[in-house]
Design an enzyme around this catalytic site. Structure first.
Site, PDB file in Angstrom:
ATOM      1  N   PRO A  97      21.469  19.638  -4.379  1.00  0.00           N
ATOM      2  CA  PRO A  97      20.999  19.326  -5.595  1.00  0.00           C
ATOM      3  C   PRO A  97      19.568  20.077  -5.915  1.00  0.00           C
ATOM      4  O   PRO A  97      18.553  19.791  -5.073  1.00  0.00           O
ATOM      5  CB  PRO A  97      20.902  17.865  -5.827  1.00  0.00           C
ATOM      6  N   GLU A  98      19.295  20.582  -7.074  1.00  0.00           N
ATOM      7  CA  GLU A  98      17.777  21.112  -7.404  1.00  0.00           C
ATOM      8  C   GLU A  98      17.486  20.542  -8.886  1.00  0.00           C
ATOM      9  O   GLU A  98      18.345  19.485  -9.257  1.00  0.00           O
ATOM     10  CB  GLU A  98      17.679  22.614  -7.301  1.00  0.00           C
ATOM     11  N   LYS A 143      13.064  16.914  -7.528  1.00  0.00           N
ATOM     12  CA  LYS A 143      14.363  16.355  -7.367  1.00  0.00           C
ATOM     13  C   LYS A 143      14.448  14.945  -6.836  1.00  0.00           C
ATOM     14  O   LYS A 143      15.463  14.506  -6.188  1.00  0.00           O
ATOM     15  CB  LYS A 143      14.760  17.267  -5.852  1.00  0.00           C
ATOM     16  N   ASN A 181      16.435  26.499  -3.314  1.00  0.00           N
ATOM     17  CA  ASN A 181      16.663  27.485  -2.705  1.00  0.00           C
ATOM     18  C   ASN A 181      17.264  28.743  -3.777  1.00  0.00           C
ATOM     19  O   ASN A 181      16.872  29.767  -3.918  1.00  0.00           O
ATOM     20  CB  ASN A 181      17.628  27.535  -1.390  1.00  0.00           C
TER      21      ASN A 181
END
Length: 375
Positions: free
Chosen positions: A2-3, A61, A169
């Site tokens: 999760p971002e 986040k 990422n």
């Protein structure tokens, strides 16, 4: 993994369905690794019951709930954290609201953290985060000035949550691709034009991903996102994708468009994606400052040193050397592999409706065939 877009989608869903409701039941797993609360499991449960959810907040986040009185629960999503609403068949932490609705936080990988804070924004990890990429965007001038003083690779800088919070990422790879910047480029060497392009790309990618509730099926087809998974050779818009290590993370980029100019970052390069070891899973954990486990992981990531523009012999080729363990037999965590061997039981924080199955808040979680999710 999760971002920002996934966590923001969760926040919006919680705010839409749970705000104004009173917690009548709370069950917390007896897992000190995930549940970090001085009051312990029982104290956590007692602190929640009878409270009303006033708001759902997010920075980077991290997500937390404001109740009608402290302490407030906060959720750091880790590698596989997710929020569900309207019931989960099996839950280990759960919050049941006054009309029977259940809200749950789940994490099968156990890298998530659930905490209780009197004021989440004033203490670590949230107090250590940089400006939120969505809610607190830097001005162009401030962004350019900030990059001019950073003597590190731009990909590593984007992953640093104390610089900008919320970029992980896949977002970092996407914005660098769209702004035509090599991930190993030293931040301070970027031209103003490149800085402005990167600033624009961050705003556009984050804003769009949030607008579609992090539903990857609705991301533009020309995005690198759709072609960067699996660490396998591929193409995006007819141009070859290659993989290197930047900022301690496997990184996809397009050499034809993202040229390395002048000084490079000191991070090691993976010349061939097939040489990535099977134990890359451990290295793909987010290097967020708020998690000591993640920081320790970051320290273990192999890097090479640059001495007067050349790699020293001890570190040269560290990234390109074949590792005994891995020739891509097992997908890394960034590829969304859910079959990793885990010794622990999945842990969940939850609140369930009247026995009905929950729909994941992260809309993209239904696309389990796509490897994006562990990003």
């Amino acid at each position: 993994m999760p971002e920002l877009p996934e966590v923001e989608a969760a926040r919006r869903a919680v705010e839409a369905h749970c705000v104004g409701r009173r917690i009548v039941r709370c069950v917390v797993a007896d897992d000190a690794k995930v549940v970090v609360a001085a009051a312990g499991r029982v104290g956590f449960e007692r602190a929640m019951v009878g409270r009303t959810i006033v708001a759902a907040r997010r920075k980077g986040k991290n997500l937390w709930l404001r109740l009608d009185a402290p302490p407030f629960p906060s959720f750091q999503f880790g590698m596989a954290g997710a929020i569900y609403i309207k019931g989960v068949p099996v839950t280990k932490y759960k919050r049941q609201l006054d009309d029977g609705l259940e809200f749950s936080f789940t994490d099968k990988r156990r890298f998530a953290r659930v905490r209780l804070f009197e004021d989440p924004e004033t203490v670590p990890p949230i107090s250590e985060l940089g400006p939120d990429a969505l809610f607190e965007p830097m001005s162009v001038d401030n962004f350019v000035d900030s990059l001019s003083g950073k003597k590190m690779g731009i990909k590593a800088l984007l992953l640093d949550q104390s610089f900008i919070s919320g970029i992980g990422n896949w977002i970092a790879d996407e914005v660098l691709y769209q702004s035509r910047i090599h991930p190993l480029q030293i931040a301070s060497t970027l031209s103003r034009e490149s800085c402005e392009a990167l600033h624009r790309s961050i705003h556009e990618v984050v804003k769009y991903a949030v607008e579609v509730d992090a539903d990857c099926d609705r991301f533009p087809e020309e995005w690198l996102f759709h072609h960067r998974w699996g660490k396998k050779p591929g193409k995006v818009n007819g141009k070859k994708i290659e993989f290197i290590t930047a900022g301690g993370r496997t990184t996809a980029y397009v050499p034809q468009l993202q040229k390395l100019i002048g000084l490079r970052s000191s991070k090691s390069v993976v010349a061939n994606p097939e040489q990535v070891a099977e134990n890359d899973d451990a290295k793909e954990i987010e290097t967020d400052p708020e998690d000591a486990d993640n920081l320790n992981t970051r320290k273990r990531v192999a890097t090479s040193k640059v001495v007067r523009g050349k790699q020293n012999r001890g570190a040269a080729g560290a990234g390109s050397r074949k590792r005994k363990n891995g020739v891509g037999k097992q997908k890394s965590s960034e590829d969304g592999n859910e079959d990793d061997k885990e010794t622990a039981e999945p842990n969940k924080v939850s609140t369930n409706s009247k026995g009905e199955n929950a729909d994941p808040v992260r809309r993209s979680s239904r696309n389990t065939s796509k490897p994006r999710q562990s990003h």
